[in-house]
Motif scaffolding. Structure first.
Motif, PDB file in Angstrom:
ATOM      1  N   GLY A   2      51.898  42.209 -11.471  1.00 15.75           N
ATOM      2  CA  GLY A   2      52.484  41.833 -12.747  1.00 15.75           C
ATOM      3  C   GLY A   2      53.992  41.798 -12.690  1.00 15.75           C
ATOM      4  N   ALA A   3      54.598  42.782 -11.996  1.00 18.39           N
ATOM      5  CA  ALA A   3      56.057  42.827 -11.876  1.00 18.39           C
ATOM      6  C   ALA A   3      56.570  41.625 -11.085  1.00 18.39           C
ATOM      7  CB  ALA A   3      56.480  44.122 -11.202  1.00 18.39           C
ATOM      8  N   LYS A   4      55.852  41.248 -10.035  1.00 13.56           N
ATOM      9  CA  LYS A   4      56.262  40.091  -9.225  1.00 13.56           C
ATOM     10  C   LYS A   4      56.171  38.802 -10.029  1.00 13.56           C
ATOM     11  CE  LYS A   4      54.971  42.127  -4.764  1.00 13.56           C
ATOM     12  NZ  LYS A   4      54.026  42.074  -3.624  1.00 13.56           N
ATOM     13  N   LEU A   5      55.115  38.680 -10.834  1.00 14.34           N
ATOM     14  CA  LEU A   5      54.966  37.475 -11.659  1.00 14.34           C
ATOM     15  C   LEU A   5      56.086  37.380 -12.691  1.00 14.34           C
ATOM     16  CD1 LEU A   5      51.116  37.321 -12.292  1.00 14.34           C
ATOM     17  CD2 LEU A   5      52.499  35.630 -11.092  1.00 14.34           C
ATOM     18  N   LEU A   6      56.417  38.499 -13.309  1.00 11.57           N
ATOM     19  CA  LEU A   6      57.509  38.498 -14.296  1.00 11.57           C
ATOM     20  C   LEU A   6      58.832  38.115 -13.641  1.00 11.57           C
ATOM     21  CD1 LEU A   6      56.855  41.622 -16.544  1.00 11.57           C
ATOM     22  CD2 LEU A   6      56.528  39.212 -17.111  1.00 11.57           C
ATOM     23  N   TYR A   7      59.069  38.634 -12.451  1.00 13.40           N
ATOM     24  CA  TYR A   7      60.312  38.303 -11.745  1.00 13.40           C
ATOM     25  C   TYR A   7      60.368  36.805 -11.457  1.00 13.40           C
ATOM     26  CZ  TYR A   7      63.929  38.107  -8.186  1.00 13.40           C
ATOM     27  OH  TYR A   7      65.061  37.778  -7.474  1.00 13.40           O
ATOM     28  N   THR A   8      59.268  36.248 -10.953  1.00 15.18           N
ATOM     29  CA  THR A   8      59.225  34.813 -10.637  1.00 15.18           C
ATOM     30  C   THR A   8      59.384  33.958 -11.888  1.00 15.18           C
ATOM     31  OG1 THR A   8      57.760  35.272  -8.773  1.00 15.18           O
ATOM     32  CG2 THR A   8      57.858  32.996  -9.543  1.00 15.18           C
ATOM     33  N   ASP A   9      58.744  34.389 -12.971  1.00 17.88           N
ATOM     34  CA  ASP A   9      58.754  33.592 -14.202  1.00 17.88           C
ATOM     35  C   ASP A   9      60.087  33.652 -14.949  1.00 17.88           C
ATOM     36  OD1 ASP A   9      56.185  32.780 -13.750  1.00 17.88           O
ATOM     37  OD2 ASP A   9      55.275  34.198 -15.156  1.00 17.88           O
ATOM     38  N   ALA A  50      64.026  35.498 -11.529  1.00 17.28           N
ATOM     39  CA  ALA A  50      64.418  34.968 -10.231  1.00 17.28           C
ATOM     40  C   ALA A  50      65.667  34.092 -10.393  1.00 17.28           C
ATOM     41  CB  ALA A  50      63.275  34.172  -9.625  1.00 17.28           C
ATOM     42  N   PRO A  51      66.397  33.816  -9.291  1.00 16.68           N
ATOM     43  CA  PRO A  51      67.578  32.932  -9.393  1.00 16.68           C
ATOM     44  C   PRO A  51      67.256  31.581 -10.036  1.00 16.68           C
ATOM     45  CG  PRO A  51      67.533  34.040  -7.279  1.00 16.68           C
ATOM     46  CD  PRO A  51      66.237  34.391  -7.952  1.00 16.68           C
ATOM     47  N   ASN A  52      66.075  31.046  -9.755  1.00 14.91           N
ATOM     48  CA  ASN A  52      65.617  29.799 -10.393  1.00 14.91           C
ATOM     49  C   ASN A  52      64.265  30.077 -11.057  1.00 14.91           C
ATOM     50  OD1 ASN A  52      67.769  27.967  -9.520  1.00 14.91           O
ATOM     51  ND2 ASN A  52      66.938  28.308  -7.457  1.00 14.91           N
ATOM     52  N   PRO A  53      64.281  30.720 -12.236  1.00 17.69           N
ATOM     53  CA  PRO A  53      63.016  31.137 -12.854  1.00 17.69           C
ATOM     54  C   PRO A  53      62.192  29.962 -13.342  1.00 17.69           C
ATOM     55  CG  PRO A  53      64.839  31.476 -14.368  1.00 17.69           C
ATOM     56  CD  PRO A  53      65.447  31.048 -13.059  1.00 17.69           C
ATOM     57  N   ALA A  54      60.896  30.202 -13.436  1.00 15.19           N
ATOM     58  CA  ALA A  54      59.998  29.162 -13.956  1.00 15.19           C
ATOM     59  C   ALA A  54      60.285  28.884 -15.423  1.00 15.19           C
ATOM     60  CB  ALA A  54      58.546  29.597 -13.773  1.00 15.19           C
TER      61      ALA A  54
END
Length: 203
Positions: free
Chosen positions: A3-10, A13-17
Motif C-alpha cells: 500500500g505504501a509503494k502504491l501511494l508513493y507511485t500514485d 513519486a517525482p512523476n506521480p500518476a
C-alpha cells in the motif's frame, strides 16, 4: 508495504500518476504541501503515526497511509472499507486511525488554528478587513449542508432539508490565514441559514 509503494507511485513519486493539481486536491480537499505539513505535525505529535516494526519484525503502516486513510474518510465521507482498499489497511485499522488523526490534529494545531479571538486578534482582523475594502468586517461567515450518511432512521426525516439526504449544517468563520476562529455545527438540514444564525453563539 504494498500500500505504501502504491501511494508513493500514485502521489509522491517525482512523476506521480496523479499530480498535485487538480487530482490530489480534488481527492483530499487540500494541496500536497499542506497534506505533508499536517502529516509531519501529526507524526511528531503521536508515535502511533511513526513507521515501526512489530514483534515479528514486520513494518507497520506508514504515516502517509494512515493520514491518507483518515483524510479520505473525513474529507469525502468515504466508508472505511473503501478507504482500506486504497491504502491496503483493514476497516478497523482505518477507523482507529481516523480517531487518532483527529485527536492529534486538534492537539498539535489547535493552539494556533482553533482559538477564539482576543482583543488584539479582533483589532488585527478588523485591520485586514479595512485594508481589503471592508471596514468593520471581522470575517465572512458561511454555512453548508454536510451529508450525514449514517443518520439513524428515526432521525432521518428531521435532518432532511432541500435534498432527499439527511444533512447537518456546520457554520464557520475563517481568516485568510486558515485560522478558524468560530465554528458551530450540529443543526439539522431542515433549517435554513437564518435559523442557524439565530441559534449561533457568534452573535
Amino acid at each position: 508495504m504494498s500500500g505504501a509503494k502504491l501511494l508513493y507511485t500514485d502521489y509522491f513519486a517525482p512523476n506521480p500518476a496523479f499530480p498535485d493539481d487538480p487530482l490530489f486536491r480534488r481527492r483530499f480537499r487540500m494541496r500536497k504541501p499542506l497534506f505533508l505539513r499536517i502529516m509531519e505535525g501529526v507524526e511528531a505529535h503521536d508515535d502511533y503515526f511513526k513507521l515501526t516494526r512489530d514483534c515479528c519484525r514486520q513494518l507497520s503502516f506508514s504515516s502517509k497511509q494512515k493520514c491518507m486513510a483518515a483524510l479520505r474518510m473525513l474529507a469525502l465521507g468515504t466508508a472505511a472499507d473503501a478507504v482500506g482498499e486504497m491504502v491496503r489497511m483493514g476497516e478497523s485499522m482505518c477507523l482507529k486511525t481516523t480517531v487518532k488523526f483527529a485527536c492529534a490534529v486538534v492537539e498539535e494545531f489547535g493552539p494556533e488554528y482553533l482559538i477564539e479571538p482576543n482583543a488584539q486578534d479582533t483589532k488585527k482582523l478588523l485591520a485586514i478587513g479595512d485594508a481589503r475594502g471592508f471596514p468593520g468586517m471581522l470575517g465572512s461567515i458561511d454555512c453548508m449542508h454536510w451529508q450525514w450518511k449514517n443518520c439513524p432512521k428515526g432521525l432521518r426525516e428531521m435532518y432532511q432539508g432541500h435534498t432527499r439526504e439527511a444533512t447537518i449544517i456546520p457554520e464557520a468563520v475563517t481568516s485568510h490565514g486558515l485560522w478558524i476562529w468560530h465554528a458551530f455545527f450540529g443543526m439539522s438540514g431542515s433549517h435554513n441559514e437564518i435559523n442557524v444564525f439565530q441559534r449561533s453563539p457568534v452573535f
